[in-house]
Design a protein around this motif. Structure first.
Motif, short mmCIF file in Angstrom:
data_model
loop_
_atom_site.label_atom_id
_atom_site.label_comp_id
_atom_site.label_asym_id
_atom_site.label_seq_id
_atom_site.Cartn_x
_atom_site.Cartn_y
_atom_site.Cartn_z
N ASP A 235 1.14 -1.33 -0.06
CA ASP A 235 -0.10 -0.07 0.06
C ASP A 235 0.35 1.35 -0.42
OD1 ASP A 235 -2.70 -0.75 0.31
OD2 ASP A 235 -1.99 -1.68 2.35
N LEU A 236 2.22 0.74 0.37
CA LEU A 236 2.61 2.56 0.71
C LEU A 236 4.12 1.94 0.84
CD1 LEU A 236 3.70 5.27 0.79
CD2 LEU A 236 3.47 4.90 3.68
N LEU A 237 5.22 2.58 -0.37
CA LEU A 237 6.64 2.55 -0.20
C LEU A 237 6.89 3.97 0.57
CD1 LEU A 237 9.49 1.02 -0.52
CD2 LEU A 237 9.12 2.02 -3.13
N LEU A 238 8.07 3.16 1.98
CA LEU A 238 8.92 4.63 2.40
C LEU A 238 10.31 4.05 2.35
CD1 LEU A 238 7.85 6.59 4.73
CD2 LEU A 238 7.34 4.92 6.36
N LEU A 239 10.98 5.70 2.44
CA LEU A 239 11.85 5.58 2.05
C LEU A 239 12.80 6.43 3.07
CD1 LEU A 239 13.25 6.39 -1.60
CD2 LEU A 239 12.26 4.22 -0.50
N THR A 240 13.05 5.90 4.33
CA THR A 240 13.09 5.91 5.92
C THR A 240 14.53 7.30 5.97
OG1 THR A 240 13.85 4.26 6.96
CG2 THR A 240 11.37 5.06 7.11
N GLY A 241 15.01 7.75 5.06
CA GLY A 241 16.65 8.91 4.98
C GLY A 241 17.49 7.92 4.19
N ASP A 242 19.22 8.95 4.48
CA ASP A 242 19.90 8.80 3.57
C ASP A 242 19.19 8.43 1.71
OD1 ASP A 242 21.03 9.59 6.26
OD2 ASP A 242 22.44 8.22 6.29
N ILE A 243 18.49 8.35 1.25
CA ILE A 243 18.62 8.54 0.27
C ILE A 243 20.07 8.74 -1.26
CG2 ILE A 243 16.63 8.86 -1.55
CD1 ILE A 243 14.82 10.19 0.21
N THR A 244 20.03 9.71 0.15
CA THR A 244 21.55 10.19 -0.95
C THR A 244 23.27 10.02 0.26
OG1 THR A 244 21.53 12.32 -1.03
CG2 THR A 244 20.14 11.28 -2.68
#
Length: 288
Positions: free
Chosen positions: A42-51
């Motif tokens: 239902d949701l994809l969550l990227l929780t930081g330090d993406i870069t």
């Protein structure tokens, strides 16, 4: 409701890599697995330090890899990111009145809260009075709902000393103050940052850390000193991992899957029907 969590991707760690940097390759592998695994997300969550450096190019590369996914996506701040870069690549991202990348919404009777724990001057966490007050007001606005919280930095000590916070850091006191009076409603707190799974608690609330997509931190719990480089392993190429969080209206449960090549050794066919039937019957026979 199923929430997939990916954390600590660190795109741009090797910006000149050819043909493709390792972190981008690992990110692709996890995205492919998320799309192929059997559970509708239902949701994809990227929780930081993406870069890794917070630069616009790395954020753009990340956003491009997400364009083919057929699920809602929300992104959060980590200490390696920049708010400007994140909001430029993901302009639909919600912020609170003070400009922090914080948001909350109610879904299937659950209050989902995303917190911003980033300070551009710090490697560790930050949670100022403004963020504290926003959290307190958000929780107070939904006094009867169960809550789950996502944040980049864990408010707990793992024992991996060089990555751990100082438990006396004021940001933790501010976070505790924001939770005050609502602790029993919070199902769990989910984080990233450490690049390794561990479970702890904060103010009596379960804290779980999802391992990174980028290479993992070695599990070495010995004391460490800047005065003595002892040749210990710090970072390993253990497989990337993601979490799948399940809310059924009553319980919030978390699963973790490493992404690597494996073989299926059992398929559900007629030969395994008796086993499944026995398990069903056993559960049905329980007298409440």
């Amino acid at each position: 409701m199923l929430i997939a969590q990916m954390t600590d991707i660190h795109i741009g760690f090797e910006p000149e890599a050819r043909p493709e940097e390792l972190n981008r390759t690992r990110f692709r592998a996890v995205l492919e697995r998320i799309q192929k695994q059997p559970n509708p997300i239902d949701l994809l969550l990227l929780t930081g330090d993406i870069t890794d450096r917070g630069d616009a190019e790395s954020f753009t590369k990340t956003a491009e890899l997400l364009t083919d996914l057929d699920m809602p996506i929300k992104v959060m701040m980590g200490n390696h990111d920049s708010r400007e870069g994140l909001l430029g690549a993901f302009p639909e991202t919600e912020t609170c009145a003070d400009g922090f990348v914080q948001s909350a919404w109610v879904q299937e009777g659950l209050l989902v809260v995303l917190l911003d724990t980033m300070d551009p001057e710090l490697h560790g966490g930050a949670f100022c009075e403004k963020r504290r007050d926003w959290l307190a007001a958000t929780l107070a606005a939904h006094p009867d709902l169960p809550v789950v919280i996502f944040m980049h930095h864990p408010p707990a000590v793992s024992g991996i000393e060089w990555m751990d916070p100082n438990p006396e850091d004021p940001w933790m006191a501010n976070f505790a103050a924001g939770l005050s009076g609502h602790e029993t409603r919070v199902q769990s707190i989910h984080c990233g940052h450490l690049h390794r799974q561990f479970n702890a608690s904060f103010c009596g609330i379960p804290v779980s850390v999802t391992p990174s997509v980028a290479p993992l931190v070695s599990m070495d719990l010995r004391p460490i000193s800047s005065k003595k480089p002892d040749a210990r392993a710090l970072i390993t190429t253990e497989p990337p991992t993601y979490a799948l969080h399940r809310w059924d209206g009553k319980d919030f449960v978390s699963h973790y899957e490493r992404v690597s090549d494996w073989e299926v050794i059992a398929y559900y066919g007629p030969h395994l029907q008796p086993m499944i039937k026995h398990m069903e019957d056993e559960k049905a026979s329980v007298v409440l």
